[in-house]
Design an enzyme around this catalytic site. Sequence first.
Site, short mmCIF file in Angstrom:
data_model
loop_
_atom_site.label_atom_id
_atom_site.label_comp_id
_atom_site.label_asym_id
_atom_site.label_seq_id
_atom_site.Cartn_x
_atom_site.Cartn_y
_atom_site.Cartn_z
N LYS A 184 -72.06 113.26 -39.51
CA LYS A 184 -71.22 112.61 -40.52
C LYS A 184 -71.38 113.28 -41.88
O LYS A 184 -70.43 113.33 -42.66
CB LYS A 184 -71.55 111.11 -40.61
CG LYS A 184 -71.30 110.38 -39.30
CD LYS A 184 -70.30 109.26 -39.40
CE LYS A 184 -69.73 109.00 -38.02
NZ LYS A 184 -69.08 107.74 -37.84
N LYS A 194 -66.52 114.18 -28.74
CA LYS A 194 -66.44 112.76 -28.42
C LYS A 194 -65.20 112.17 -29.10
O LYS A 194 -64.92 112.49 -30.25
CB LYS A 194 -67.71 112.09 -28.98
CG LYS A 194 -67.68 110.57 -29.03
CD LYS A 194 -68.94 110.03 -29.72
CE LYS A 194 -68.63 109.40 -31.07
NZ LYS A 194 -68.26 107.99 -31.05
N LYS A 216 -63.02 107.73 -34.11
CA LYS A 216 -62.03 107.35 -35.13
C LYS A 216 -61.94 108.41 -36.21
O LYS A 216 -60.87 108.70 -36.73
CB LYS A 216 -62.45 106.03 -35.78
CG LYS A 216 -62.12 104.81 -34.95
CD LYS A 216 -62.69 103.56 -35.62
CE LYS A 216 -63.68 102.89 -34.72
NZ LYS A 216 -64.83 102.32 -35.37
P1 ATP Z 1 -66.58 106.42 -36.25
O1 ATP Z 1 -65.94 107.75 -35.98
O2 ATP Z 1 -66.11 105.74 -37.49
O3 ATP Z 1 -68.10 106.45 -36.12
P2 ATP Z 1 -66.39 105.53 -33.54
O4 ATP Z 1 -65.14 105.88 -32.84
O5 ATP Z 1 -67.61 106.37 -33.26
O6 ATP Z 1 -66.05 105.47 -35.08
P3 ATP Z 1 -67.98 103.14 -33.69
O7 ATP Z 1 -67.47 101.94 -34.39
O8 ATP Z 1 -68.96 104.01 -34.41
O9 ATP Z 1 -66.73 104.00 -33.23
O10 ATP Z 1 -68.61 102.71 -32.29
C1 ATP Z 1 -68.34 101.48 -31.64
C2 ATP Z 1 -68.81 101.52 -30.21
O11 ATP Z 1 -67.99 102.40 -29.43
C3 ATP Z 1 -70.26 102.04 -30.02
O12 ATP Z 1 -70.87 101.26 -29.02
C4 ATP Z 1 -70.08 103.45 -29.54
O13 ATP Z 1 -71.17 103.88 -28.74
C5 ATP Z 1 -68.79 103.33 -28.73
N1 ATP Z 1 -68.04 104.58 -28.67
C6 ATP Z 1 -67.48 105.22 -29.73
N2 ATP Z 1 -66.86 106.34 -29.32
C7 ATP Z 1 -67.04 106.41 -27.97
C8 ATP Z 1 -66.63 107.35 -26.96
N3 ATP Z 1 -65.91 108.42 -27.26
N4 ATP Z 1 -66.98 107.10 -25.67
C9 ATP Z 1 -67.69 106.01 -25.35
N5 ATP Z 1 -68.12 105.10 -26.25
C10 ATP Z 1 -67.79 105.29 -27.55
MG MG Z 2 -69.37 106.08 -34.50
#
Ligand code: ATP
Ligand code: MG
Length: 342
Positions: free
Chosen positions: A120, A200, A203
Amino acid sequence: MAESMAKHRIFSGIQPTGEPHLGNYLGAIRQWVEQQDAAAPHDALYSIVDYHALTIEMDTGALDRHTLDLMASLVACGLDPARVTLFRQSDVPEHTELGWIFSCLAAMGDLQRMTQFKDKAEQNRDNINVGLFTYPVLQAADILLYHADLVPVGDDQVQHLELVRECARRFNRRFGETFPEPQPLLSKVPRLKGLDGSAKMSKSKGNTVALSEPPEQIRAKLKVAVTDPARLRRNDPGHPEVCNVFTLHGFFTAPHDPARLGAIERDCRSAALGCVDCKKELADRMLEHLGPIRERQAALRARPDDLRDLLEVGRRKAAEIARATMETVRERIGVRVPRRPR
Ligand code: ATP
Ligand code: MG
């Protein structure tokens, strides 16, 4: 036997940083719903962690809007505020209070090793704030405030959970046995790849399919999604085992038609099925699955007052547990100790 039937407490969080996507849905939300709907569900708390989202810069007003939108999405996916505690982190100020306490216990060296911080910091070079660095410390407070012993996570959060356990151990050693050491409940889909086929799905990476996306946009995105990188020409045989589109067929096609998944795999390898048709079929199945979620989401988003009322239901349940934990914590460390009643 007795142990396997013991009731656990589950905590997990999701950030209101943007539209929830297929990674969040398959990796987290869908499994929270399955757990809720199980014959003997554990006690579960799911939090929209808005203070965590504050580590990323957003336009004014966006954080509240994302929070309400995310609440709508979680309910639209099937989480039931009557059966789980679904709440907003900032509604329970004890999170930040306990977060400070853990920041006085956590080691700089441990935080410096966190790969999420490194990622990040790289993505937000002009805003490498202290909150981004101490993120896992606040996460320790989120989990331990409720004495949660199971934490559903994707593989991006396993390292953070080690730090959470270390915070619990350090607190217990110094102030007496207070917190459990929570165990990760590793997701069945620990790391869904983005449509770029490498990173991965996230968002903040712009490689997502959001649950709320209009059908035409989903079709357009899938058209250019990366498949098997070695398949350069239309008639080359494919390698479904390394293809993200095939992985997604596993979630959206297989449950309705397991035989079809086998046929796709075979026809991909023999080049009888090309990527264009394979993606089109995936788009059809995905849209069938996401359609009802999108409709419920839109209906809920149109009623922000009702969403705020639902958040209040969750706040009440979470606040009660948090208050009790903090009374014990303050007493043990010696802050805000009240006068004893006569
Ligand atoms: P950001 O990019 O803002 O960190 P994010 O997409 O990583 O957003 P989070 O809110 O950080 O989402 O994570 C919420 C949940 O979703 C966590 O349990 C995380 O492990 C899961 N998660 C996020 N992205 C993935 C992915 N690509 N595959 C499986 N699980 C995911
Ligand atoms: Mg995340």
